[in-house]
Design a protein around this motif. Structure first.
Motif, PDB file in Angstrom:
ATOM      1  N   ARG A   1      32.307  33.525  44.676  1.00 41.20           N
ATOM      2  CA  ARG A   1      32.354  34.546  45.961  1.00 41.20           C
ATOM      3  C   ARG A   1      33.564  35.408  45.330  1.00 41.20           C
ATOM      4  N   LEU A   2      34.595  34.992  44.505  1.00 44.17           N
ATOM      5  CA  LEU A   2      35.777  35.820  44.131  1.00 44.17           C
ATOM      6  C   LEU A   2      35.194  36.802  43.295  1.00 44.17           C
ATOM      7  N   GLN A   3      34.259  36.549  42.414  1.00 40.20           N
ATOM      8  CA  GLN A   3      33.572  37.229  41.460  1.00 40.20           C
ATOM      9  C   GLN A   3      32.729  38.371  42.176  1.00 40.20           C
ATOM     10  N   GLY A   4      32.124  37.893  43.216  1.00 37.26           N
ATOM     11  CA  GLY A   4      31.415  38.754  43.976  1.00 37.26           C
ATOM     12  C   GLY A   4      32.207  39.893  44.687  1.00 37.26           C
ATOM     13  N   ASN A   5      33.195  39.545  45.103  1.00 34.95           N
ATOM     14  CA  ASN A   5      34.102  40.367  45.911  1.00 34.95           C
ATOM     15  C   ASN A   5      34.860  41.400  44.778  1.00 34.95           C
TER      16      ASN A   5
ATOM     17  N   PRO B   1      31.067  50.279  33.514  1.00 40.55           N
ATOM     18  CA  PRO B   1      30.100  49.739  32.777  1.00 40.55           C
ATOM     19  C   PRO B   1      30.509  49.161  31.510  1.00 40.55           C
ATOM     20  N   GLY B   2      30.125  48.122  31.245  1.00 40.76           N
ATOM     21  CA  GLY B   2      30.496  47.313  29.675  1.00 40.76           C
ATOM     22  C   GLY B   2      31.807  46.454  29.923  1.00 40.76           C
ATOM     23  N   LYS B   3      32.269  46.397  31.270  1.00 41.06           N
ATOM     24  CA  LYS B   3      33.601  45.770  31.540  1.00 41.06           C
ATOM     25  C   LYS B   3      33.420  44.452  32.151  1.00 41.06           C
ATOM     26  N   GLU B   4      32.136  43.919  32.099  1.00 41.48           N
ATOM     27  CA  GLU B   4      32.087  42.778  33.061  1.00 41.48           C
ATOM     28  C   GLU B   4      32.866  41.516  32.544  1.00 41.48           C
ATOM     29  N   ARG B   5      33.228  41.481  31.218  1.00 38.93           N
ATOM     30  CA  ARG B   5      34.131  40.539  30.686  1.00 38.93           C
ATOM     31  C   ARG B   5      35.256  40.754  31.197  1.00 38.93           C
ATOM     32  N   ALA B   6      35.851  41.706  31.598  1.00 31.82           N
ATOM     33  CA  ALA B   6      37.319  42.036  32.241  1.00 31.82           C
ATOM     34  C   ALA B   6      37.189  41.783  33.761  1.00 31.82           C
ATOM     35  N   ARG B   7      36.162  41.510  34.416  1.00 32.66           N
ATOM     36  CA  ARG B   7      35.910  41.041  35.633  1.00 32.66           C
ATOM     37  C   ARG B   7      36.059  39.278  35.777  1.00 32.66           C
ATOM     38  N   ILE B   8      35.271  39.020  34.823  1.00 33.94           N
ATOM     39  CA  ILE B   8      35.164  37.316  34.764  1.00 33.94           C
ATOM     40  C   ILE B   8      36.834  37.085  34.104  1.00 33.94           C
TER      41      ILE B   8
ATOM     42  N   LEU C   1      42.984  34.747  38.441  1.00 32.43           N
ATOM     43  CA  LEU C   1      43.483  34.178  39.688  1.00 32.43           C
ATOM     44  C   LEU C   1      43.296  32.892  40.166  1.00 32.43           C
ATOM     45  N   SER C   2      42.228  32.597  39.697  1.00 29.55           N
ATOM     46  CA  SER C   2      41.900  31.040  40.019  1.00 29.55           C
ATOM     47  C   SER C   2      42.906  30.017  39.489  1.00 29.55           C
ATOM     48  N   ALA C   3      43.175  30.432  37.921  1.00 27.23           N
ATOM     49  CA  ALA C   3      44.346  29.665  37.220  1.00 27.23           C
ATOM     50  C   ALA C   3      45.518  29.688  37.944  1.00 27.23           C
ATOM     51  N   VAL C   4      46.001  30.908  38.294  1.00 24.87           N
ATOM     52  CA  VAL C   4      47.239  30.711  38.930  1.00 24.87           C
ATOM     53  C   VAL C   4      47.248  30.316  40.158  1.00 24.87           C
ATOM     54  N   PHE C   5      46.392  30.115  41.031  1.00 20.38           N
ATOM     55  CA  PHE C   5      46.229  29.286  42.385  1.00 20.38           C
ATOM     56  C   PHE C   5      46.374  27.879  41.909  1.00 20.38           C
ATOM     57  N   ARG C   6      45.610  27.369  41.044  1.00 19.96           N
ATOM     58  CA  ARG C   6      45.667  25.976  40.676  1.00 19.96           C
ATOM     59  C   ARG C   6      47.154  25.685  40.187  1.00 19.96           C
ATOM     60  N   LEU C   7      47.941  26.641  39.421  1.00 20.63           N
ATOM     61  CA  LEU C   7      49.252  26.485  38.821  1.00 20.63           C
ATOM     62  C   LEU C   7      50.189  26.136  40.196  1.00 20.63           C
TER      63      LEU C   7
ATOM     64  N   CYS D   1      44.592  43.370  43.310  1.00 23.08           N
ATOM     65  CA  CYS D   1      45.538  43.036  44.041  1.00 23.08           C
ATOM     66  C   CYS D   1      45.286  43.019  45.474  1.00 23.08           C
ATOM     67  N   LYS D   2      44.822  44.233  45.909  1.00 21.04           N
ATOM     68  CA  LYS D   2      44.451  44.401  47.484  1.00 21.04           C
ATOM     69  C   LYS D   2      43.393  43.324  47.897  1.00 21.04           C
ATOM     70  N   MET D   3      42.348  43.111  46.833  1.00 20.87           N
ATOM     71  CA  MET D   3      41.346  42.272  47.307  1.00 20.87           C
ATOM     72  C   MET D   3      41.620  40.810  47.304  1.00 20.87           C
ATOM     73  N   ASN D   4      42.511  40.556  46.478  1.00 23.90           N
ATOM     74  CA  ASN D   4      42.986  39.039  46.356  1.00 23.90           C
ATOM     75  C   ASN D   4      43.710  38.752  47.372  1.00 23.90           C
ATOM     76  N   THR D   5      44.715  39.538  47.890  1.00 23.24           N
ATOM     77  CA  THR D   5      45.563  39.134  49.110  1.00 23.24           C
ATOM     78  C   THR D   5      44.403  38.730  50.214  1.00 23.24           C
ATOM     79  N   LYS D   6      43.421  39.433  50.691  1.00 24.20           N
ATOM     80  CA  LYS D   6      42.298  39.391  51.631  1.00 24.20           C
ATOM     81  C   LYS D   6      41.824  37.993  51.257  1.00 24.20           C
ATOM     82  N   PHE D   7      41.271  37.804  50.039  1.00 26.31           N
ATOM     83  CA  PHE D   7      40.227  36.812  49.882  1.00 26.31           C
ATOM     84  C   PHE D   7      41.293  35.394  50.051  1.00 26.31           C
ATOM     85  N   PHE D   8      42.474  35.294  49.484  1.00 26.95           N
ATOM     86  CA  PHE D   8      43.148  34.225  49.651  1.00 26.95           C
ATOM     87  C   PHE D   8      43.445  33.665  50.940  1.00 26.95           C
ATOM     88  N   VAL D   9      44.109  34.724  51.793  1.00 26.17           N
ATOM     89  CA  VAL D   9      44.314  34.729  53.143  1.00 26.17           C
ATOM     90  C   VAL D   9      43.169  34.146  53.821  1.00 26.17           C
ATOM     91  N   GLU D  10      41.935  34.812  53.796  1.00 29.11           N
ATOM     92  CA  GLU D  10      40.642  34.445  54.744  1.00 29.11           C
ATOM     93  C   GLU D  10      40.103  33.324  54.259  1.00 29.11           C
TER      94      GLU D  10
END
Length: 267
Positions: free
Chosen positions: A113-117, A126-133, A139-145, A169-178
Motif C-alpha cells: 500500500r505504501l508503494q501504491g501511494n 520514467p526509469g526511476k522505479e528503483r528509486a520508489r522501491i 520508510l519501512s526500515a525507519v519505522f522498524r528502527l 514527506c507529505k505522503m508519509n505523514t498521511k500514510f503513517f497517521v491514517e
C-alpha cells in the motif's frame, strides 16, 4: 542526499548537503545510510558509466549526476573508480553504512500500500522505479528502527529518513497517521533536508552561519536545471529526430551534452 554529498550533482548542492551533515554530527546526531542506499547510488554510477560508454542513442541518460559527469568529461574508467571507492567516500563524510533492521511482524507496515501511494504521487520519472522501491524500504526500515514508538520532539526522535523529495514527506505523514502507525502530531518518519536544515539552524544559528546562504545557492542552482521528467521528454524527442534523420549525429550530441541545451530548455 548521498549523491549530493559526494559532489555528484555539482558543488552548489554538495556544499549545503555536507554542511547539514556536519551540523548534525556536531549536535550529536549519528548520520547513517542504509546498505541498500549505497546499492542505489552504485546503480546510478553504473548507469552513468554505461551511458558514457555507449555511442548510440538506445540508452536515454538523464539526471543531475549524468549531466555532472558529462560536463566534467568523466570517462567510464573514472566512474569505475568512483564505484570501487564508494563505501570509503561515504564514510569519509562521517556517514555510517548500516544494514536494514530485520522484519518484525508487530513493527511491519503495509509496504504494498505504501508503494501504491508513492506511485500515485507521480513524482518518480520514467526509469526511476528503483528509486520508489528504495524509498519504500527506507520508510519501512525507519519505522522498524523506532519500534512503533511516536516521538514529539525531533531531538528525542530515534530515527529519521531525510530526503529532498517533498512529495514523499507529505505522503508519509498521511500514510503513517491514517494507518495508526504513529500518533497524530508526532515527528514524521521522513522529513525534507530543507525542513531539517531550518530546524537545526534556528536552534543553533552560530554553529553554521553560512548554511542558509549555501542552501539558497543550491536551490537557485537546482531551479536553473530542467527536471527529470522534462529532460526525459527532451531526450526522447531528440532521439526521434535522430532516428528519422532530421538531425545529424553531431547535432544530436550537441543537443544532448551541452550546458547551453539545458539552459535553453529551462529558459
Amino acid at each position: 542526499m548521498i549523491l549530493r554529498a559526494l559532489g555528484y550533482e555539482g558543488q552548489a548542492r554538495q556544499a549545503s548537503c555536507t554542511e547539514l551533515f556536519d551540523l548534525l554530527i556536531e549536535v550529536g546526531a549519528v548520520v547513517c545510510c542504509f546498505r541498500h542506499t549505497c546499492s542505489e547510488v552504485n546503480s546510478v554510477l553504473y548507469a552513468c558509466k554505461m551511458a558514457l560508454a555507449e555511442a548510440d542513442s538506445s540508452r536515454i541518460a538523464y539526471g543531475a549526476a549524468f549531466h555532472h559527469f558529462s560536463r566534467l568529461r568523466f570517462t567510464p574508467a573514472d566512474l569505475e573508480l568512483e564505484m570501487a571507492m564508494l563505501d570509503k567516500n561515504i564514510e569519509k563524510l562521517g556517514i555510517r553504512i548500516e544494514e536494514k533492521p530485520e522484519y518484525i511482524t508487530k513493527y511491519q507496515v503495509d509496504e504494498s500500500r505504501l508503494q501504491g501511494n508513492l506511485e500515485a504521487l507521480g513524482s518518480y520519472p520514467p526509469g526511476k522505479e528503483r528509486a520508489r522501491i528504495h524509498d519504500v524500504d527506507c520508510l519501512s526500515a525507519v519505522f522498524r528502527l523506532r519500534k512503533g514508538q511516536s516521538y514529539y520532539h525531533i531531538e528525542e526522535c530515534h530515527s529519521l529518513f531525510v530526503t529532498p523529495n517533498s512529495s514523499v514527506c507529505k505522503m508519509n505523514t498521511k500514510f503513517f497517521v491514517e494507518g495508526n502507525y504513529v500518533a497524530h502530531g508526532s515527528v514524521p518518519i521522513a522529513v525534507t533536508d530543507y525542513a531539517l536544515t531550518n530546524i537545526l539552524w534556528l536552534k543553533k544559528p552560530m554553529r553554521a552561519p553560512n548554511l542558509p546562504r549555501k542552501y539558497v545557492i543550491a536551490e537557485c542552482y537546482a531551479a536553473m536545471e530542467p527536471g527529470d521528467r522534462l529532460w526525459h521528454k527532451y531526450l526522447s524527442k531528440i532521439n526521434q529526430l535522430k532516428e528519422r534523420g532530421d538531425i545529424t549525429d553531431d547535432e544530436y550530441y550537441l543537443l544532448r551534452e551541452t550546458q547551453l541545451a539545458r539552459t535553453e530548455l529551462t529558459g
